[in-house]
Motif scaffolding. Sequence first.
Motif, PDB file in Angstrom:
ATOM      1  N   VAL A  11      -4.528   6.812  -2.462  1.00 28.65           N
ATOM      2  CA  VAL A  11      -4.085   5.504  -1.987  1.00 28.65           C
ATOM      3  C   VAL A  11      -3.978   4.568  -3.181  1.00 28.65           C
TER       4      VAL A  11
ATOM      5  N   ALA B 229      -6.857  -1.661   3.274  1.00 28.73           N
ATOM      6  CA  ALA B 229      -6.701  -0.561   2.324  1.00 28.73           C
ATOM      7  C   ALA B 229      -7.655  -0.719   1.145  1.00 28.73           C
TER       8      ALA B 229
ATOM      9  N   TRP C  11       0.028  -0.655   6.047  1.00 30.93           N
ATOM     10  CA  TRP C  11      -1.427  -0.793   6.051  1.00 30.93           C
ATOM     11  C   TRP C  11      -1.783  -2.084   5.337  1.00 30.93           C
TER      12      TRP C  11
ATOM     13  N   THR D 163       0.839  -1.194   0.000  1.00 29.64           N
ATOM     14  CA  THR D 163       0.000   0.000   0.000  1.00 29.64           C
ATOM     15  C   THR D 163       0.878   1.250   0.000  1.00 29.64           C
TER      16      THR D 163
END
Length: 212
Positions: free
Chosen positions: A125, A183, A178, A113
């Motif tokens: 993201v 995510a 993460w 991530t």
Amino acid sequence: MRKTITRGVLRILPLALSLWLFWTIGDGLNNFGLALLRLVGISQPWAGSGFVLVLTLLLIIGLAFSVSPIVWLYQKLEDQILRFPLLKTVYGAIKDMASLISTDPEKTKERQTVLVKQANDTYIVGFVTANDVPRAVGQALEKHNETDEWVPVLMQVSYQIAGVTLLVRKADLIYVDWPFEDAMQFMLTAGLYKSTEQESASPGIRPNATPD
């Protein structure tokens, strides 16, 4: 009263839809298994036997693919199937999607991530899907004097399976500690979904760092 009913619907609807979805999938697998049993002459199997049969077959297939000769033979068969353009496109897309949602620890570990900075000082993201870019892409970048390390980054679109793949310099990425599953859920729900871990602590950010 309207607010109370709405609150009840919003609470029970996700659970009800989830149970309905899994029940539908289970019923479909059971019907498929029953059809297989009828092919071998078993016309009155016990309840749920079709579902058990399908799970057993999947278990056997999973064990079989842990043997190298089976994997080699399947790869040869796959190569022959992919000779047909239309079938290659459909099969490849389904295979890639299955790989994306895979919970295999080795595969999810590769999908790091990251945060990608945008021109207006915002961040998106994304997920690093490979450690390098295809050779043809790398050669094209070299011709334009782009000698930095580039990696493909998937930007998932909220409430959709589709996403956008960007090529980003490793040096421009902010790696985030993460889990991929959390995510991905965050991306798919536009941030509405929050796991217990997300609610208790913010993900750790490691600017311009490489994954362990």
